[in-house]
Design an enzyme around this catalytic site. Structure first.
Site, mmCIF file in Angstrom:
data_model
loop_
_atom_site.group_PDB
_atom_site.id
_atom_site.type_symbol
_atom_site.label_atom_id
_atom_site.label_comp_id
_atom_site.label_asym_id
_atom_site.label_seq_id
_atom_site.Cartn_x
_atom_site.Cartn_y
_atom_site.Cartn_z
ATOM 1 N N LYS A 1 0.935 -1.354 -0.127
ATOM 2 C CA LYS A 1 -0.158 0.043 -0.101
ATOM 3 C C LYS A 1 0.895 1.148 0.200
ATOM 4 C CE LYS A 1 -4.233 1.525 2.335
ATOM 5 N NZ LYS A 1 -4.985 1.250 3.663
HETATM 6 O O1 G3P Z 1 -9.276 2.679 4.661
HETATM 7 C C1 G3P Z 1 -8.870 3.772 5.111
HETATM 8 C C2 G3P Z 1 -9.479 4.218 6.551
HETATM 9 O O2 G3P Z 1 -8.645 3.430 7.508
HETATM 10 C C3 G3P Z 1 -9.501 5.616 6.883
HETATM 11 O O3 G3P Z 1 -10.504 5.473 7.601
HETATM 12 O O4 G3P Z 1 -12.007 6.477 9.141
HETATM 13 O O5 G3P Z 1 -9.804 7.131 9.408
HETATM 14 O O6 G3P Z 1 -11.051 7.943 7.418
HETATM 15 P P1 G3P Z 1 -10.696 6.804 8.760
#
Ligand code: G3P
Length: 217
Positions: free
Chosen positions: A87
């Site tokens: 990634k």
């Molecule tokens: O898939 C990416 C994710 O882990 C980010 O999520 O909720 O931190 O925006 P968030």
């Protein structure tokens, strides 16, 4: 549509795997830190454990932000297991690294994607997955699912093979809207997936069936 779990939590990964609906896992440095994982050997060990449970791609994010560092880390991560998807952030060096790994047939996930232009470059570099961040765009009053739909359209129009992996999914409604938008994958927290099951008529219907079944004992 495939379901990936967006976590480094082993218990949740096991639960989703046991439900039989798990197609892969994504992680990032924040999700790894949340599990209290520290140091390279614990990180590598966590990826080995995840790969032993999941029957599908496991995204492992590089910590480096420069090209040489990303290549070094990505190669180490890819050597853990053939399920590992490297990634990489959607930056200039990240795109160069996507190109490098795609030339070596190593799966990549181009992450932190917030625009159609970034998604176009990720696909041109040969990314296996592109990760538009739905929730974070919604957070700043932009249309996260709209970006997913836009990427799906452009990839279909030009015939790009890169799969659209809707990320930063925060709730069940996000999953359904990304499905409508044609996303190939949604990477989700477990409660958002479990929310797909919930319906009051299922619950009340089951209560009635259980009650009536009792009468026949
Ligand atoms: O898939 C990416 C994710 O882990 C980010 O999520 O909720 O931190 O925006 P968030």
């Amino acid at each position: 549509m495939k379901f990936f779990l967006d976590t480094a939590n082993i218990e949740q990964i096991r639960q989703a795997q046991e439900m039989g609906i798990l197609d892969g896992v994504t992680t990032n440095p924040s999700l790894m830190a949340k599990e209290g994982i520290k140091g390279k050997s614990e990180i590598m060990e966590r990826y080995r454990t995840i790969c032993s449970i999941v029957d599908g791609p496991v995204s492992a994010e590089v910590f480096a932000t420069d090209y040489d560092g990303m290549i070094r880390e990505g190669e180490e991560l890819a050597a853990i297991d053939p399920k590992i998807t490297v990634k990489l952030p959607c930056t200039k060096d990240g795109i160069k690294a996507v190109k490098y790994f795609s030339g070596k047939n190593i799966k990549t996930n181009c992450t932190l994607v917030f625009s159609i232009g970034q998604a176009l470059l990720a696909a041109k570099a040969g990314a296996t997955f592109v990760s538009p961040f739905v929730g974070r765009l919604d957070d700043i009053c932009e249309d996260g699912v709209g970006l997913v739909a836009h990427i799906v359209n452009i990839y279909n129009y030009y015939g790009f093979q890169t799969q659209v992996l809707a990320a930063s999914i925060r709730n069940t409604n996000h999953i359904i809207r990304c499905m409508d938008a044609g996303a190939d994958v949604a990477t989700c927290p477990l409660p958002a997936i479990e929310g797909l099951l919930k319906h009051p008529l299922t619950e009340s219907g089951l209560e009635t069936f259980v009650r009536d079944a009792e009468k026949m004992k």
